[in-house]
Design a protein around this motif. Structure first.
Motif, PDB file in Angstrom:
ATOM      1  N   ARG A 115      -1.425  -2.396  -3.864  1.00  0.00           N
ATOM      2  CA  ARG A 115      -1.729  -2.013  -2.481  1.00  0.00           C
ATOM      3  C   ARG A 115      -0.638  -2.492  -1.524  1.00  0.00           C
ATOM      4  O   ARG A 115      -0.275  -1.795  -0.578  1.00  0.00           O
ATOM      5  N   MET A 116      -0.087  -3.660  -1.781  1.00  0.00           N
ATOM      6  CA  MET A 116       0.995  -4.179  -0.951  1.00  0.00           C
ATOM      7  C   MET A 116       2.229  -3.299  -1.088  1.00  0.00           C
ATOM      8  O   MET A 116       2.858  -2.918  -0.103  1.00  0.00           O
ATOM      9  N   ARG A 117       2.581  -2.972  -2.327  1.00  0.00           N
ATOM     10  CA  ARG A 117       3.745  -2.111  -2.563  1.00  0.00           C
ATOM     11  C   ARG A 117       3.569  -0.753  -1.890  1.00  0.00           C
ATOM     12  O   ARG A 117       4.493  -0.235  -1.274  1.00  0.00           O
ATOM     13  N   ALA A 118       2.391  -0.164  -2.012  1.00  0.00           N
ATOM     14  CA  ALA A 118       2.123   1.140  -1.404  1.00  0.00           C
ATOM     15  C   ALA A 118       2.260   1.062   0.122  1.00  0.00           C
ATOM     16  O   ALA A 118       2.799   1.979   0.752  1.00  0.00           O
ATOM     17  N   VAL A 155       4.196  -0.747   1.883  1.00  0.00           N
ATOM     18  CA  VAL A 155       5.593  -0.840   2.343  1.00  0.00           C
ATOM     19  C   VAL A 155       6.485   0.204   1.682  1.00  0.00           C
ATOM     20  O   VAL A 155       7.701   0.175   1.833  1.00  0.00           O
ATOM     21  N   GLY A 156       5.893   1.115   0.926  1.00  0.00           N
ATOM     22  CA  GLY A 156       6.645   2.221   0.338  1.00  0.00           C
ATOM     23  C   GLY A 156       7.429   1.898  -0.917  1.00  0.00           C
ATOM     24  O   GLY A 156       8.403   2.581  -1.227  1.00  0.00           O
ATOM     25  N   LEU A 157       7.017   0.876  -1.630  1.00  0.00           N
ATOM     26  CA  LEU A 157       7.706   0.527  -2.878  1.00  0.00           C
ATOM     27  C   LEU A 157       6.935   1.096  -4.069  1.00  0.00           C
ATOM     28  O   LEU A 157       5.701   1.058  -4.090  1.00  0.00           O
ATOM     29  N   PRO A 158       7.643   1.584  -5.083  1.00  0.00           N
ATOM     30  CA  PRO A 158       6.951   2.082  -6.276  1.00  0.00           C
ATOM     31  C   PRO A 158       6.410   0.919  -7.099  1.00  0.00           C
ATOM     32  O   PRO A 158       6.859  -0.231  -6.951  1.00  0.00           O
ATOM     33  N   LEU A 159       5.444   1.220  -7.930  1.00  0.00           N
ATOM     34  CA  LEU A 159       4.931   0.211  -8.858  1.00  0.00           C
ATOM     35  C   LEU A 159       5.968  -0.059  -9.932  1.00  0.00           C
ATOM     36  O   LEU A 159       6.753   0.827 -10.281  1.00  0.00           O
ATOM     37  N   PRO A 160       6.017  -1.274 -10.473  1.00  0.00           N
ATOM     38  CA  PRO A 160       6.966  -1.571 -11.546  1.00  0.00           C
ATOM     39  C   PRO A 160       6.780  -0.584 -12.701  1.00  0.00           C
ATOM     40  O   PRO A 160       5.665  -0.266 -13.087  1.00  0.00           O
TER      41      PRO A 160
END
Length: 87
Positions: A70-73, A75-80
């Motif tokens: 949820r944090m990555r989403a 800020v627009g970062l993909p999941l590992p």
């Protein structure tokens, strides 16, 4: 490891410039990291490997992957592992 989780939580809470929509997910992720840190500290008091494993799984808490996602989403970062590069 426990200290690393606690430090990550502290740094996440201190981060400036997060988008407004990321503040809630950041706080939830920091809370999870703090909980994991406490769990690891308690588990480190185990006298045997078996006792350590029992303490690590006893609380039934997740590993923080949901909060991280949820944090990555936010800020627009993909999941590992979800992009072209291994993560």
């Amino acid at each position: 490891m426990a200290e690393g989780e606690a430090e990550s939580a502290r740094l996440l809470r201190a981060a400036d410039g997060l988008p407004a929509g990321a503040r809630g997910p950041a706080e939830a992720f920091a809370d999870r990291l703090d909980a994991l840190s406490a769990k690891m500290r308690e588990a480190s008091k185990a006298r045997t490997e078996e006792e350590f494993r029992e303490r690590m799984v006893s609380s039934g808490e997740g590993d923080g992957a949901g909060e991280e996602g949820r944090m990555r989403a936010a800020v627009g970062l993909p999941l590992p592992g979800g992009g072209d590069m291994a993560g």
